[in-house]
Design a protein around this motif. Sequence first.
Motif, short mmCIF file in Angstrom:
data_model
loop_
_atom_site.label_atom_id
_atom_site.label_comp_id
_atom_site.label_asym_id
_atom_site.label_seq_id
_atom_site.Cartn_x
_atom_site.Cartn_y
_atom_site.Cartn_z
N VAL A 207 46.43 46.43 32.32
CA VAL A 207 46.03 47.49 33.30
C VAL A 207 44.53 47.84 33.03
N GLY A 208 44.10 48.05 34.29
CA GLY A 208 42.32 48.37 34.28
C GLY A 208 41.63 47.38 34.20
N GLY A 209 42.31 45.92 33.74
CA GLY A 209 41.25 44.82 33.93
C GLY A 209 40.73 44.04 35.14
N SER A 210 40.09 42.97 35.10
CA SER A 210 39.81 42.44 36.43
C SER A 210 40.04 40.99 36.37
N LEU A 211 40.39 40.33 37.56
CA LEU A 211 40.41 38.97 37.76
C LEU A 211 39.89 38.72 39.18
N ARG A 212 39.06 37.50 39.09
CA ARG A 212 38.77 36.74 40.44
C ARG A 212 39.58 35.70 40.86
N LEU A 213 40.00 35.76 42.03
CA LEU A 213 40.74 34.49 42.58
C LEU A 213 39.80 33.75 43.43
N SER A 214 40.02 32.38 43.47
CA SER A 214 39.37 31.54 44.33
C SER A 214 40.17 30.79 45.29
N CYS A 215 39.50 30.53 46.54
CA CYS A 215 40.53 29.70 47.41
C CYS A 215 39.36 28.75 48.17
N ASN B 261 39.33 44.43 40.71
CA ASN B 261 39.06 45.32 39.35
C ASN B 261 40.10 46.44 39.36
N SER B 262 39.97 47.00 38.39
CA SER B 262 40.91 48.20 38.06
C SER B 262 42.49 47.97 38.36
N LEU B 263 42.74 46.79 37.96
CA LEU B 263 44.19 46.18 38.41
C LEU B 263 45.32 47.17 37.69
N LYS B 264 46.27 47.25 38.66
CA LYS B 264 47.59 48.28 38.21
C LYS B 264 48.75 47.06 38.19
N PRO C 113 45.47 39.64 61.35
CA PRO C 113 44.89 38.57 60.19
C PRO C 113 45.26 37.22 60.24
N PRO C 114 44.37 36.34 59.74
CA PRO C 114 44.82 34.89 59.68
C PRO C 114 45.86 34.56 58.92
N ARG C 115 46.80 33.76 59.61
CA ARG C 115 47.95 33.04 59.12
C ARG C 115 48.19 31.66 59.41
N ASN C 116 47.33 30.94 59.95
CA ASN C 116 47.63 29.62 60.40
C ASN C 116 47.97 28.53 59.29
N TYR C 117 47.18 28.61 58.17
CA TYR C 117 47.21 27.72 56.98
C TYR C 117 47.33 28.63 55.82
N TRP C 118 48.09 28.13 54.78
CA TRP C 118 48.37 28.85 53.73
C TRP C 118 48.18 28.00 52.56
N GLY C 119 47.59 28.39 51.27
CA GLY C 119 47.95 27.85 50.02
C GLY C 119 49.09 27.82 49.36
N GLN C 120 49.06 27.30 48.07
CA GLN C 120 50.37 27.36 47.44
C GLN C 120 50.64 28.70 46.61
N GLY C 121 49.64 29.44 46.47
CA GLY C 121 49.56 30.63 45.80
C GLY C 121 49.38 30.59 44.17
N THR C 122 48.85 31.90 43.91
CA THR C 122 48.64 31.76 42.35
C THR C 122 49.07 33.19 41.93
N GLN C 123 49.67 33.11 40.71
CA GLN C 123 50.32 34.27 40.04
C GLN C 123 49.55 35.28 39.34
N VAL C 124 49.62 36.71 39.69
CA VAL C 124 48.79 37.58 39.10
C VAL C 124 49.68 38.60 38.20
N THR C 125 49.78 38.74 36.98
CA THR C 125 50.64 39.69 36.40
C THR C 125 49.78 40.63 35.64
N VAL C 126 49.97 42.11 36.01
CA VAL C 126 49.15 43.01 35.38
C VAL C 126 50.21 43.63 34.32
N SER C 127 49.97 43.85 33.16
CA SER C 127 50.75 44.32 32.01
C SER C 127 50.28 45.73 31.67
N SER C 128 51.23 46.50 31.56
CA SER C 128 50.94 47.82 30.90
C SER C 128 51.06 48.21 29.62
#
Length: 123
Positions: free
Chosen positions: A14-22, A87-90, A108-123
Amino acid sequence: QVQLVESGGGLVQVGGSLRLSCTGSARTTDNISRYAMGWFRQAPGKEREFVAKITTSGSMTDYVESVKGRFTISRDNAKNTVYLQMNSLKPEDTAVYYCAAGRTYNPPPRNYWGQGTQVTVSS
């Protein structure tokens, strides 16, 4: 056909940061610079929800209310990549995050999708 690959997910406190890329396909005709781009997320037992979007040039962005001021979407068309700085992840940000490309910014754009990436925020 646009192929999208997300990366950058993981486990963060909690409170941490991540940067996702596509990153889009390497084929010239599928360069993502032609598309509006968006990020969506889906938590267990919930429907997929819109998170953020950006126009082809990057001049306009928009966010779901719950992430405003914490998340930033950006793009680098030269690198064929869109980013989501979180940032400031909850704990409630925990979800599978999906990148999407589309012909429209609104809706919002929805024509093409990626496979997804998991984000887990622990308290």
